[in-house]
Design a protein around this motif. Structure first.
Motif, PDB file in Angstrom:
ATOM      1  N   CYS A   1       0.853  -1.189   0.000  1.00 27.94           N
ATOM      2  CA  CYS A   1       0.000   0.000   0.000  1.00 27.94           C
ATOM      3  C   CYS A   1       0.890   1.241   0.000  1.00 27.94           C
ATOM      4  N   ILE A   2       0.268   2.387  -0.245  1.00 29.46           N
ATOM      5  CA  ILE A   2       1.016   3.641  -0.344  1.00 29.46           C
ATOM      6  C   ILE A   2       0.620   4.541   0.823  1.00 29.46           C
TER       7      ILE A   2
ATOM      8  N   PRO B   1      12.702  -6.174  11.176  1.00 34.48           N
ATOM      9  CA  PRO B   1      11.728  -6.361  10.090  1.00 34.48           C
ATOM     10  C   PRO B   1      10.775  -5.159  10.018  1.00 34.48           C
ATOM     11  N   THR B   2      10.792  -4.424   8.904  1.00 37.33           N
ATOM     12  CA  THR B   2       9.930  -3.237   8.773  1.00 37.33           C
ATOM     13  C   THR B   2       9.040  -3.383   7.547  1.00 37.33           C
ATOM     14  N   HIS B   3       8.039  -2.507   7.473  1.00 41.93           N
ATOM     15  CA  HIS B   3       7.107  -2.554   6.331  1.00 41.93           C
ATOM     16  C   HIS B   3       7.639  -1.766   5.128  1.00 41.93           C
ATOM     17  N   TYR B   4       8.779  -1.077   5.278  1.00 48.27           N
ATOM     18  CA  TYR B   4       9.288  -0.181   4.227  1.00 48.27           C
ATOM     19  C   TYR B   4       9.655  -0.959   2.950  1.00 48.27           C
TER      20      TYR B   4
ATOM     21  N   VAL C   1       4.802   0.674   0.985  1.00 47.98           N
ATOM     22  CA  VAL C   1       5.086  -0.179   2.150  1.00 47.98           C
ATOM     23  C   VAL C   1       4.338  -1.509   2.014  1.00 47.98           C
ATOM     24  N   ARG C   2       4.745  -2.497   2.821  1.00 47.59           N
ATOM     25  CA  ARG C   2       4.010  -3.765   2.833  1.00 47.59           C
ATOM     26  C   ARG C   2       2.701  -3.571   3.587  1.00 47.59           C
TER      27      ARG C   2
ATOM     28  N   LEU D   1       7.618  -3.853  11.952  1.00 52.08           N
ATOM     29  CA  LEU D   1       7.575  -2.468  12.425  1.00 52.08           C
ATOM     30  C   LEU D   1       6.943  -1.638  11.305  1.00 52.08           C
ATOM     31  N   ALA D   2       5.918  -0.851  11.644  1.00 54.27           N
ATOM     32  CA  ALA D   2       5.182  -0.109  10.612  1.00 54.27           C
ATOM     33  C   ALA D   2       5.026   1.343  11.054  1.00 54.27           C
TER      34      ALA D   2
END
Ligand code: TMP
Length: 244
Positions: free
Chosen positions: A29-30, A72-75, A86-87, A195-196
């Motif tokens: 998603c953005i 672990p990040t969503h980037y 991002v995830r 991490l988001a």
């Protein structure tokens, strides 16, 4: 080869200072940041010119650094000054706060002056609810109400303390003291905890190491003036290190 820009297919979420859009690829998603500023859960409203770009670029510089250190990040990648791919995750309804010095609600709750060093970092959870003013909760509340599993709680604690160590060192090199900050986590369709959200002057307390000057949203919350300048100063320090 240049990657094609992902296309927004629907507005998934509209927050106080950001929008999140779905993409054709359902696993991404953005995030789109705006210059809107709020405090006290929306009671105080304003605009900080250029804030969306600062939040986006500072968050991405920090997410890239944390990813490179094994967090672990969503980037995925920066799309523009104010937008990032991002995830897609299901956000847990929790804020994880980590504190290195007394300030804000901790100082208020315990009747302490601000800026006292904490001998060990203090980790807190808040339940995300504007209506309830994001109340402080503990692990028993989280498990009892099913906001996260025991394993997720332990993982969020360990990751957040590791993030604190990493960010403290990183920001120290920029002449910034990391007083405290807030993190949020989400879970992918496959059950992975990431991490988001953002890590920025909106969600951290940044004090100049030499002068103690506040370089974060407290300037807006407390009507201190120099808000835009403080955000730009943070951006300048990140860019000077070629991190953004
Ligand atoms: P607090 O002192 O108000 O509890 O805030 C601690 C840190 O967490 C501070 O850096 C601001 C950040 N924070 C957010 O970004 N969003 C929130 O909703 C809250 C309560 C805190």
């Amino acid at each position: 080869m240049r990657e094609t820009a992902p296309v927004k297919t629907a507005l998934l979420y509209e927050g106080k200072a950001k929008r999140v859009y779905a993409c054709a690829d359902e696993e991404t998603c953005i995030v789109s940041y705006t210059d809107a500023a709020t405090a006290y859960n929306g009671l105080k409203k304003g605009f900080i010119p250029g804030k969306g770009a600062v939040v986006n670029r500072v968050t991405n510089a920090l997410m890239r650094y944390l990813s490179s250190e094994g967090i672990p990040t969503h980037y995925i990648r920066e799309l523009s000054d104010t937008e990032t791919l991002v995830r897609r995750v299901r956000m847990l309804p929790l804020e994880v706060i980590v504190r290195n010095y007394t300030s804000g609600s901790l100082a208020h709750r315990l009747g302490l002056e601000e800026g006292l060093p904490l001998t060990t970092p203090v980790l807190e959870f808040n339940y995300k609810s504007d209506a309830l003013d994001d109340p402080l909760v503990n692990t028993c509340h989280i498990l009892s109400f099913g906001w996260a599993s025991e394993e997720q709680v332990q993982r969020m604690k360990a990751l957040s303390l590791r993030v604190n160590t990493l960010l403290t060192g990183y920001l120290d090199r920029l002449g910034i003291r990391l007083v405290d900050f807030k993190l949020e986590y989400g879970v992918t369709g496959g059950g992975e905890l990431l991490l988001a959200d953002e890590i920025s002057p909106d969600t951290c307390r940044f004090w100049d190491i030499k002068t103690g000057e506040k370089l974060d949203k407290d300037r807006f919350r407390r009507d201190m003036g120099g808000v835009t300048e403080a955000y730009q100063e943070v951006m300048r320090r990140f860019c000077a290190q070629a991190a953004c």
